[in-house]
Design an enzyme around this catalytic site. Structure first.
Site, PDB file in Angstrom:
ATOM      1  N   GLY A   1      57.517  -2.590   5.356  1.00  0.00           N
ATOM      2  CA  GLY A   1      57.137  -2.233   4.003  1.00  0.00           C
ATOM      3  C   GLY A   1      56.259  -0.998   3.943  1.00  0.00           C
TER       4      GLY A   1
ATOM      5  N   HIS B   1      61.248 -18.050  21.236  1.00  0.00           N
ATOM      6  CA  HIS B   1      60.497 -17.367  22.290  1.00  0.00           C
ATOM      7  C   HIS B   1      60.224 -18.383  23.388  1.00  0.00           C
ATOM      8  CE1 HIS B   1      57.499 -15.010  24.392  1.00  0.00           C
ATOM      9  NE2 HIS B   1      57.782 -13.985  23.611  1.00  0.00           N
TER      10      HIS B   1
ATOM     11  N   ARG C   1      65.402 -13.287  26.232  1.00  0.00           N
ATOM     12  CA  ARG C   1      64.686 -14.473  25.761  1.00  0.00           C
ATOM     13  C   ARG C   1      65.591 -15.684  25.579  1.00  0.00           C
ATOM     14  NH1 ARG C   1      60.654 -11.513  21.365  1.00  0.00           N
ATOM     15  NH2 ARG C   1      59.360 -10.478  22.933  1.00  0.00           N
TER      16      ARG C   1
ATOM     17  N   HIS D   1      60.698 -18.049  16.828  1.00  0.00           N
ATOM     18  CA  HIS D   1      59.902 -16.820  16.876  1.00  0.00           C
ATOM     19  C   HIS D   1      60.433 -15.711  15.986  1.00  0.00           C
ATOM     20  CE1 HIS D   1      57.350 -13.698  18.486  1.00  0.00           C
ATOM     21  NE2 HIS D   1      58.367 -13.021  18.977  1.00  0.00           N
TER      22      HIS D   1
END
Length: 559
Positions: free
Chosen positions: A14, A235, A284, A347
């Site tokens: 943003g 994660h 991951r 995650h």
């Protein structure tokens, strides 16, 4: 005439979008329920990827591109990824010029560390507080634009809905002032949504619970597609903490931390044995699956540990100091002298609002960037690419919003469109208030979270997903419809239906992808099926039902 751009969300994506638009002399209205200092982006620890090649490993943006595509199981748009990795070195250099205090090597160059799924040292970092450092630098730049009058910051304001014309063109949005509860229509030439991931759907995640997912849910209700919703990154190294999950950064393994379990009384370093090339730095999804299988193996459940006790004093004090402090403060464990028990936790969301290469949605004048949208990561995200994708994607969305002419329509009809939108919101609220049910909204939200966590785990099956879909349907029929909880705010009540629809879309996306790819592993379809599913899943809501279809990944134009 300068354009007015509304940006929803004041995190990395943003702020990057707001800054890029303001620097082009546009008027920016930056909307967020919290100050930027409390955005989830502050929590990013490990670093930001860029092929700076300060280590003499002959790294290049092309190799960064190849690692990103491979980790994402070739489900990302290759053209978008190529543009991202080519821009990465310049982005890091610009952040450096803004004052980001990256760690330095002995020559004074930006230090780089290993990160999962990458063969070269490519992750620039500021100890283990990279997100905080980058956010601080961006906040200062955005403040400069605020002083000049180019950015109007509206903290304590929340997105409620879009304002659209008959052609679905975005003409602005309705926000709520959280202090007065007043609904405010804001006109704009474009709206950029950078509202973060869908953490609120799942509750126990590593992310901020302020990221409720309600903005994406409202857009989905209005007809904006959600792509690749089944790809949810667990994660591998998190720990339970205060009702959520605390992240133990991949930086620990990047610096040499080792995963192990006790076998026959001695440590077994299972990742190093099974994956000798990358070991603990496999992508991951791979590491999380290995830990899950060990923890769920027949017989006594085993605890997995992350061992950092062998790391040099300088590494722990200069490169992982923030991680050490967090472990001591919140887990009451000192990783310098004892291994830390870890387990996978939700995650990151690779899927989200469907956007094209230029971050456009299906509605003209509506754009999305950051974790709320589906871009750059495919079926699995490389650590260090989230911060990069947020900063870069926010800039691309702003550039597109400034160049596109779809909504350059002046004041014509805005009062009528905003009045229609406000009346629709108030009518929906009135119907809820006259309902005959009064179930507590926090209880409904917790039940939705339990359904999603049970059905969308690291390993999922068709039967689990069917159970989850049926459970969401029951929840909507028995508790959400005609329900109003007077102890909650009106828009918390209003959002509950949209959040359930979004949760069901994720379940349906996972159910319809009958293969295993990246972060989506089906026990009943263990293999990858490129012929059928090397495609995006796209969920759409037409006002009555959710449909899922698969769309072809764009062909590579250049590398």
């Amino acid at each position: 005439m300068n354009r007015t751009i509304i940006v929803i969300g004041a995190g990395l994506a943003g702020q990057s979008a707001a800054l890029a638009a303001a620097e082009k002399h546009s008027r920016v209205v930056l909307i967020s329920p919290m100050p930027s200092e409390r955005a989830q982006s502050v929590m990013a620890e490990g670093g930001i990827n860029a092929a700076l090649d300060t280590k003499g490993e002959n790294d290049s943006p092309k190799e960064h591109f190849q690692d990103t595509m491979a980790a994402g199981a070739y489900l990302a748009d290759p053209n978008a990824v190529c543009a991202l990795t080519n821009a990465a070195p310049g982005i890091v250099r610009r952040l450096e010029s803004m004052g980001v205090v990256f760690n330095r090597d002995e020559r004074g160059s930006i230090e780089l560390r290993n990160f999962g799924g990458q063969k070269k040292k490519r992750t620039a970092f500021a100890m283990s507080s990279t997100g905080k450092q980058i956010m601080t630098a961006l906040i200062q730049e955005v403040r400069r634009q605020e002083v000049q009058g180019n950015i109007i910051r509206c903290s304590d304001h929340s997105f409620i809905s879009l304002i659209q014309d008959e052609q679905n063109r975005c003409r602005g949005c309705v926000v709520q002032d959280e202090r007065t509860q007043k609904l405010i229509p804001i006109q704009a030439d474009a709206v950029i949504v950078a509202s973060g991931g869908m953490n609120g759907l799942f509750g126990k995640t590593t992310g901020s619970l302020q990221n409720t997912g309600s903005a994406a849910a409202e857009l989905f209700r209005l007809g904006v597609p959600i792509a690749d919703g089944e790809f949810i990154q667990y994660h591998p190294t998190t720990a339970a903490c205060s009702g959520k999950r605390m992240l133990i950064s991949e930086a620990a393994r990047g610096e040499g931390g080792r995963l192990f379990v006790y076998r026959d009384g001695a440590p077994w370093y299972f990742m190093e044995e099974k994956y000798p090339e990358l070991g603990n730095l496999m992508p991951r999804d791979v590491v999380s699956r290995e830990i899950w299988q060990i923890m769920n193996a027949p017989g006594a459940a085993q605890t997995v540990f992350l061992d950092m006790t062998h790391l040099p004093h300088d590494v722990m004090e200069r490169r992982l100091a923030d991680l050490v402090e967090d472990c001591i403060t919140y887990l009451h464990a000192d990783p310098r002298i004892e291994p830390v028990p870890v387990s996978p936790g939700v995650h990151y969301f690779m899927g989200g609002i469907q956007v094209d290469e230029r971050h456009r949605t299906v509605f003209p004048g509506l754009y999305a960037a950051g974790e709320c949208c589906c871009q750059y990561h495919g079926a699995n995200r490389l650590g260090g690419n989230s911060t990069l994708g947020a900063v870069y994607g926010g800039g691309v969305a702003a550039e597109s919003a400034l160049l596109d002419n779809a909504c350059r329509s002046g004041d014509n009809g805005f009062e009528r469109y905003s009045k229609r939108t406000l009346e629709g919101i108030l009518q929906r609220l009135a119907e809820l208030r006259t309902g005959c049910r009064h179930f507590p909204v926090p209880g409904i939200s917790a039940e939705l979270s339990r359904i999603l966590l049970d059905s969308l785990g690291i390993i999922r099956s068709g039967s689990q997903l069917e159970t989850g879909i049926s459970a969401v349907d029951r929840l909507m029929n028995e508790k959400v419809g005609n329900n109003y909880d007077p102890s909650c705010g009106p828009y918390e009540n209003l959002n509950m239906e949209s959040l359930c629809l979004l949760g069901k879309a994720l379940l349906l996306s996972a159910y319809n992808r009958k293969e295993s790819r990246g972060a989506h592993t089906r026990s009943d379809y263990p293999g990858r099926n490129d012929a059928m599913y090397k495609k995006y899943s796209v969920a759409r809501f037409n006002g009555k039902e959710i449909t899922i279809r698969f769309e072809v990944v764009p062909e590579e134009r250049y590398v």
